[in-house]
Write an enzyme that holds these catalytic residues in place. Structure first.
Site, PDB file in Angstrom:
ATOM      1  N   ASP A  69     -11.743   0.551  13.203  1.00 47.75           N
ATOM      2  CA  ASP A  69     -11.240   0.025  11.938  1.00 47.75           C
ATOM      3  C   ASP A  69      -9.811   0.498  11.736  1.00 47.75           C
ATOM      4  OD1 ASP A  69     -13.678  -1.103  11.361  1.00 47.75           O
ATOM      5  OD2 ASP A  69     -14.199   0.298   9.755  1.00 47.75           O
ATOM      6  N   ASN A  77      -3.137  -4.069   1.819  1.00 43.90           N
ATOM      7  CA  ASN A  77      -3.229  -5.343   1.104  1.00 43.90           C
ATOM      8  C   ASN A  77      -2.871  -5.181  -0.369  1.00 43.90           C
ATOM      9  OD1 ASN A  77      -3.917  -7.114   3.160  1.00 43.90           O
ATOM     10  ND2 ASN A  77      -6.114  -6.791   2.925  1.00 43.90           N
ATOM     11  N   HIS A  82      -1.397  -9.648   1.077  1.00 42.83           N
ATOM     12  CA  HIS A  82      -2.229 -10.064   2.208  1.00 42.83           C
ATOM     13  C   HIS A  82      -1.403 -10.563   3.392  1.00 42.83           C
ATOM     14  CE1 HIS A  82      -6.221  -9.627   0.380  1.00 42.83           C
ATOM     15  NE2 HIS A  82      -5.631  -9.948  -0.759  1.00 42.83           N
ATOM     16  N   ASP A  86      -1.952  -9.330   7.143  1.00 46.38           N
ATOM     17  CA  ASP A  86      -2.110 -10.178   8.330  1.00 46.38           C
ATOM     18  C   ASP A  86      -1.187  -9.719   9.456  1.00 46.38           C
ATOM     19  OD1 ASP A  86      -4.002 -11.673   7.047  1.00 46.38           O
ATOM     20  OD2 ASP A  86      -2.695 -13.392   6.654  1.00 46.38           O
ATOM     21  N   GLU A 112     -10.611  -6.104   9.105  1.00 45.91           N
ATOM     22  CA  GLU A 112      -9.762  -5.156   9.828  1.00 45.91           C
ATOM     23  C   GLU A 112     -10.546  -4.444  10.923  1.00 45.91           C
ATOM     24  OE1 GLU A 112     -11.448  -2.643   6.427  1.00 45.91           O
ATOM     25  OE2 GLU A 112     -11.104  -4.745   6.907  1.00 45.91           O
TER      26      GLU A 112
END
Length: 218
Positions: A69, A77, A82, A86, A112
């Protein structure tokens, strides 16, 4: 030439083999690849994992599953948006691909979350590979739209498939997930692997093994 309403129209050209193959390849990519990163998606990864479980059971060769992770990804975020998230996911995906072998399968299995299956990876190399992946991500400097540069880390958990044993993808994932939880509990930005010698055959795996043995004897 075809005549229609007083006009001459060219005959329709048959679709070329290359064109049809291109369409088939594109559809295959859509169904098997993650759109954001280009990595294998969860569905295709689960199929690859099942094949590897079967191969290990038949060949006895070692195989390592890593799950990881991005640490504190929600904060990325929430703080930068966001779109920045990305970019972070794409950068991490690229870093993972740079470290693994062509024979390894790297997948994005969640927001993630990533997973990697490494065939023919001996216990003596597992920790080295996991640490190399962790270090490569930690070296990233990701420039986002605001002009800021972000650094991120990952936590990794790993487990070896039990050799010569009929296991399942779910049990293998559960073992790797337990090591990921341990990495997070110990402070993140680290890799925790289950020792191959500690990869004991579970009660579920024993039941699967005995069921196969009984079927073969019938």
């Amino acid at each position: 030439m075809l005549q229609q309403a007083g006009a001459l129209l060219p005959e329709a050209e048959p679709y070329s083999e290359a064109w049809l193959q291109g369409i088939m390849d594109a559809l295959c990519d859509l169904s098997s690849k993650d759109a954001l990163t280009g990595l294998v998606n969860r569905r295709s990864f689960e199929m690859a994992l099942a094949r590897e479980v079967d191969r290990v059971a038949r060949s006895g060769e070692p195989a390592l599953l890593l799950v990881l992770d991005i640490d504190h990804f929600k904060a990325v975020n929430d703080t930068y948006g966001h779109a920045a998230g990305d970019l972070v996911i794409q950068a991490v995906a690229g870093a993972l691909n740079q470290v693994v072998r062509p024979m390894d399968t790297v997948a994005r299995v969640g927001g993630e979350e990533f997973a990697i299956v490494l065939p023919k990876c001996a216990a003596g190399f597992g920790a080295t590979v996991a640490e190399r992946l962790r270090e490569r991500v930690a070296e990233l400097r990701i420039e986002i739209a605001s002009g800021q540069t972000l650094a991120v880390t990952v936590s990794l958990g790993g487990a070896f498939a039990p050799q010569w044993v009929r296991s399942s993808s779910l049990l293998w994932m559960e073992r790797a997930d337990r090591q990921l939880y341990r990495a997070k509990a110990e402070g993140r930005n680290r890799a925790c692997l289950e020792n191959q010698v500690d990869s004991l055959v579970s009660a579920e795996e024993k039941g699967m093994l005995f069921a196969v043995t009984q079927q073969e004897s019938e």
